[in-house]
Design a protein around this motif. Structure first.
Motif, PDB file in Angstrom:
ATOM      1  N   PHE A 119     -28.644 -29.813 -18.962  1.00  0.00           N
ATOM      2  CA  PHE A 119     -28.754 -30.949 -18.954  1.00  0.00           C
ATOM      3  C   PHE A 119     -28.433 -31.644 -20.404  1.00  0.00           C
ATOM      4  N   GLN A 120     -29.140 -31.135 -21.293  1.00  0.00           N
ATOM      5  CA  GLN A 120     -29.181 -31.548 -22.740  1.00  0.00           C
ATOM      6  C   GLN A 120     -27.665 -31.050 -23.302  1.00  0.00           C
ATOM      7  N   LEU A 121     -26.966 -30.244 -22.847  1.00  0.00           N
ATOM      8  CA  LEU A 121     -25.649 -29.836 -23.512  1.00  0.00           C
ATOM      9  C   LEU A 121     -24.864 -30.770 -22.824  1.00  0.00           C
ATOM     10  N   ASP A 122     -24.722 -30.947 -21.779  1.00  0.00           N
ATOM     11  CA  ASP A 122     -24.076 -32.163 -20.921  1.00  0.00           C
ATOM     12  C   ASP A 122     -24.043 -33.529 -21.704  1.00  0.00           C
ATOM     13  N   ALA A 123     -25.382 -34.045 -21.922  1.00  0.00           N
ATOM     14  CA  ALA A 123     -25.746 -35.219 -22.504  1.00  0.00           C
ATOM     15  C   ALA A 123     -25.245 -35.442 -23.840  1.00  0.00           C
ATOM     16  N   TRP A 126     -21.685 -31.221 -25.592  1.00  0.00           N
ATOM     17  CA  TRP A 126     -21.355 -30.047 -26.215  1.00  0.00           C
ATOM     18  C   TRP A 126     -20.010 -29.446 -25.830  1.00  0.00           C
ATOM     19  N   ARG A 127     -19.410 -28.710 -26.705  1.00  0.00           N
ATOM     20  CA  ARG A 127     -18.139 -28.003 -26.366  1.00  0.00           C
ATOM     21  C   ARG A 127     -18.168 -26.471 -26.621  1.00  0.00           C
ATOM     22  N   PRO A 128     -17.707 -25.445 -26.054  1.00  0.00           N
ATOM     23  CA  PRO A 128     -17.648 -24.337 -26.067  1.00  0.00           C
ATOM     24  C   PRO A 128     -16.602 -23.913 -27.072  1.00  0.00           C
ATOM     25  N   ARG A 129     -16.900 -23.007 -28.031  1.00  0.00           N
ATOM     26  CA  ARG A 129     -15.815 -22.211 -28.869  1.00  0.00           C
ATOM     27  C   ARG A 129     -15.272 -21.047 -28.296  1.00  0.00           C
ATOM     28  N   THR A 130     -16.063 -20.220 -27.896  1.00  0.00           N
ATOM     29  CA  THR A 130     -15.556 -18.899 -27.306  1.00  0.00           C
ATOM     30  C   THR A 130     -15.978 -18.851 -25.821  1.00  0.00           C
ATOM     31  N   GLU A 131     -15.203 -17.831 -24.979  1.00  0.00           N
ATOM     32  CA  GLU A 131     -15.417 -17.681 -23.784  1.00  0.00           C
ATOM     33  C   GLU A 131     -17.009 -17.425 -23.655  1.00  0.00           C
ATOM     34  N   ASN A 177     -15.534 -25.094 -10.850  1.00  0.00           N
ATOM     35  CA  ASN A 177     -15.733 -26.490 -11.073  1.00  0.00           C
ATOM     36  C   ASN A 177     -14.691 -26.668 -12.485  1.00  0.00           C
ATOM     37  N   ILE A 178     -15.006 -25.781 -13.415  1.00  0.00           N
ATOM     38  CA  ILE A 178     -14.312 -26.264 -14.438  1.00  0.00           C
ATOM     39  C   ILE A 178     -12.708 -26.140 -14.167  1.00  0.00           C
ATOM     40  N   ALA A 179     -12.173 -25.074 -13.658  1.00  0.00           N
ATOM     41  CA  ALA A 179     -10.809 -25.154 -13.344  1.00  0.00           C
ATOM     42  C   ALA A 179     -10.372 -26.088 -12.483  1.00  0.00           C
ATOM     43  N   ARG A 180     -10.834 -26.647 -11.493  1.00  0.00           N
ATOM     44  CA  ARG A 180     -10.638 -27.866 -10.559  1.00  0.00           C
ATOM     45  C   ARG A 180     -10.545 -29.083 -11.439  1.00  0.00           C
ATOM     46  N   ASP A 181     -11.611 -29.378 -12.218  1.00  0.00           N
ATOM     47  CA  ASP A 181     -11.848 -30.563 -12.802  1.00  0.00           C
ATOM     48  C   ASP A 181     -11.212 -30.692 -14.338  1.00  0.00           C
ATOM     49  N   ILE A 182     -10.487 -29.845 -14.556  1.00  0.00           N
ATOM     50  CA  ILE A 182     -10.019 -29.874 -16.007  1.00  0.00           C
ATOM     51  C   ILE A 182      -9.476 -31.376 -16.459  1.00  0.00           C
ATOM     52  N   VAL A 183      -8.687 -32.023 -15.687  1.00  0.00           N
ATOM     53  CA  VAL A 183      -8.003 -32.948 -15.882  1.00  0.00           C
ATOM     54  C   VAL A 183      -8.833 -34.236 -15.875  1.00  0.00           C
ATOM     55  N   ARG A 190     -14.363 -35.070 -21.836  1.00  0.00           N
ATOM     56  CA  ARG A 190     -15.033 -33.760 -21.859  1.00  0.00           C
ATOM     57  C   ARG A 190     -14.141 -32.643 -21.813  1.00  0.00           C
ATOM     58  N   CYS A 191     -14.481 -31.487 -22.254  1.00  0.00           N
ATOM     59  CA  CYS A 191     -13.771 -29.917 -22.298  1.00  0.00           C
ATOM     60  C   CYS A 191     -14.488 -28.936 -22.129  1.00  0.00           C
ATOM     61  N   TYR A 192     -14.311 -28.300 -21.199  1.00  0.00           N
ATOM     62  CA  TYR A 192     -14.887 -26.971 -21.175  1.00  0.00           C
ATOM     63  C   TYR A 192     -14.335 -25.780 -21.230  1.00  0.00           C
ATOM     64  N   LEU A 193     -13.172 -25.721 -21.412  1.00  0.00           N
ATOM     65  CA  LEU A 193     -12.437 -24.618 -21.870  1.00  0.00           C
ATOM     66  C   LEU A 193     -12.783 -24.341 -23.258  1.00  0.00           C
ATOM     67  N   PRO A 194     -12.646 -22.826 -23.567  1.00  0.00           N
ATOM     68  CA  PRO A 194     -13.261 -22.626 -24.985  1.00  0.00           C
ATOM     69  C   PRO A 194     -12.178 -22.749 -25.987  1.00  0.00           C
ATOM     70  N   GLU A 195     -12.648 -23.506 -27.145  1.00  0.00           N
ATOM     71  CA  GLU A 195     -11.397 -23.837 -28.157  1.00  0.00           C
ATOM     72  C   GLU A 195     -10.508 -22.916 -28.457  1.00  0.00           C
ATOM     73  N   ILE A 196     -11.171 -21.483 -28.590  1.00  0.00           N
ATOM     74  CA  ILE A 196     -10.466 -20.473 -28.646  1.00  0.00           C
ATOM     75  C   ILE A 196      -9.079 -20.419 -27.754  1.00  0.00           C
ATOM     76  N   TRP A 197      -9.353 -20.485 -26.581  1.00  0.00           N
ATOM     77  CA  TRP A 197      -8.366 -20.598 -25.687  1.00  0.00           C
ATOM     78  C   TRP A 197      -7.115 -21.297 -26.028  1.00  0.00           C
ATOM     79  N   LEU A 198      -7.631 -22.644 -26.273  1.00  0.00           N
ATOM     80  CA  LEU A 198      -6.588 -23.933 -26.921  1.00  0.00           C
ATOM     81  C   LEU A 198      -5.706 -23.154 -28.113  1.00  0.00           C
ATOM     82  N   VAL A 199      -6.398 -22.700 -28.614  1.00  0.00           N
ATOM     83  CA  VAL A 199      -6.025 -22.172 -30.114  1.00  0.00           C
ATOM     84  C   VAL A 199      -4.677 -21.258 -29.813  1.00  0.00           C
ATOM     85  N   GLU A 200      -5.183 -20.138 -28.889  1.00  0.00           N
ATOM     86  CA  GLU A 200      -4.255 -19.210 -28.720  1.00  0.00           C
ATOM     87  C   GLU A 200      -3.115 -19.738 -27.759  1.00  0.00           C
TER      88      GLU A 200
END
Length: 331
Positions: A119-123, A126-131, A177-183, A190-200
């Protein structure tokens, strides 16, 4: 928290109405449980829903309210949760419900704290950097709930192997859920895809849902679904130790959520043109197949075996990020 029959019945009814209003899918799945397990699942859900609403300052997962005062709201959740585990009245039926089910099945304060950390992360946006960061997030917001649900279904709180597999089911749910709800998530900031994936993929910050990046987005969704299938397979193996009706419910849920991810993957770049869902008739088919699997109870070990568990997803030394799991207070 020992309570008399009338008080328990009132808390169960409060919880039943909470789940009916808050999650039709969970409410439907709970019908597969025997009466005792179903009531306990309702009691646990009531706490999860109420704690999430307090954290986000919302009602039944609706529109977010004023987001200042997060620290005070989280402190309230932890204080009421501690009272519930101590067997004390909390003044809130959802937290009293937690006290009842915790006493009945042996839920622990650490299990609850792992959920509160989600709950704290969502509130905190928070964004993930890696997988690995993404999977830790999925553990806190879904895997940890799966662990508590496993205990509700009769798993010994000391049976780490089965609890590990319950976590896998939660991970599979959240990754789907993440895959379905990206947009949809992007529209909410909010974005739950790893930052490294976006950089790649050479995608500029904040641009991953733009039409010219839909091909890359589909490729990242396929990576998510591969993880869904990995954890779905592990969860199905773990279901072997559950009572029949609970096993049936878990196998049904695994098939349905796995289907969501696979539909996203098959739709490719068109996956977010409309919401991906599993029709009612298809859900019934998955339920029937799960019934047969539950009867046979011979799920195959995934290729390569299973060499991971909850310990892999609890924070230790997270990758550096503007906001990492190391900043989340833990017991």
């Amino acid at each position: 928290m020992p309570v008399d029959a009338a008080t328990r019945a009132a808390l169960v009814e409060h919880a039943r109405l909470s789940i009916k209003r808050g999650s039709q899918s969970f409410s439907a799945a709970a019908r597969l449980f025997d009466k005792e397990t179903r009531e306990r699942a309702w009691l646990l859900y009531a706490w999860c829903r109420r704690a999430d609403d307090i954290a986000d300052n919302q009602e039944m997962g609706g529109e977010l309210g004023e987001q200042s005062g997060l620290g005070e709201r989280l402190a309230l959740i932890r204080r009421l949760t501690a009272l519930a585990f101590a067997g004390q009245p909390t003044g809130d039926p959802a937290f009293d419900a937690l006290g009842v089910v915790a006493a009945e099945v042996g839920l622990t304060p650490q299990m609850a704290e792992d959920v509160i950390a989600g709950f704290q992360l969502d509130a905190e946006d928070w964004r993930p950097r890696t997988e690995a960061d993404m999977l830790r997030y999925c553990y806190h917001v879904a895997g940890a709930v799966g662990v508590m649900m496993a205990v509700v279904m009769g798993v010994d709180p000391e049976d780490q192997e089965t609890l590990d597999r319950a976590n896998d089911l939660g991970l599979a749910f959240q990754l789907s859920n993440i895959a379905r709800d990206i947009v949809e998530d992007d529209a909410a900031g909010r974005c739950y895809l790893p930052e490294i994936w976006l950089v790649e993929q050479d995608i500029e910050p904040g641009q991953h849902t733009k039409p010219h990046h839909r091909k890359e987005l589909a490729e990242m969704a396929a990576r998510l679904v591969a993880l869904v299938e990995k954890h779905e397979a592990a969860a199905r193996v773990g279901a072997a130790k559950l009572p029949f009706r609970s096993r049936w419910a878990v196998l049904s849920a695994a098939r349905i959520y796995g289907a969501i991810g696979r539909k996203v993957r098959s739709r490719g770049a068109e996956a977010w043109a409309s919401r991906t869902y599993v029709p009612r008739g298809e859900k019934a088919l998955y339920g029937a197949r799960a019934f047969l699997s539950a009867v046979l109870n011979r799920e195959k070990m995934p290729e390569g075996g299973i060499d991971w568990g909850i310990a892999n997803y609890r924070p230790s030394t997270p990758s550096p990020s503007p906001r990492t799991l190391s900043e989340v207070p833990h017991i």
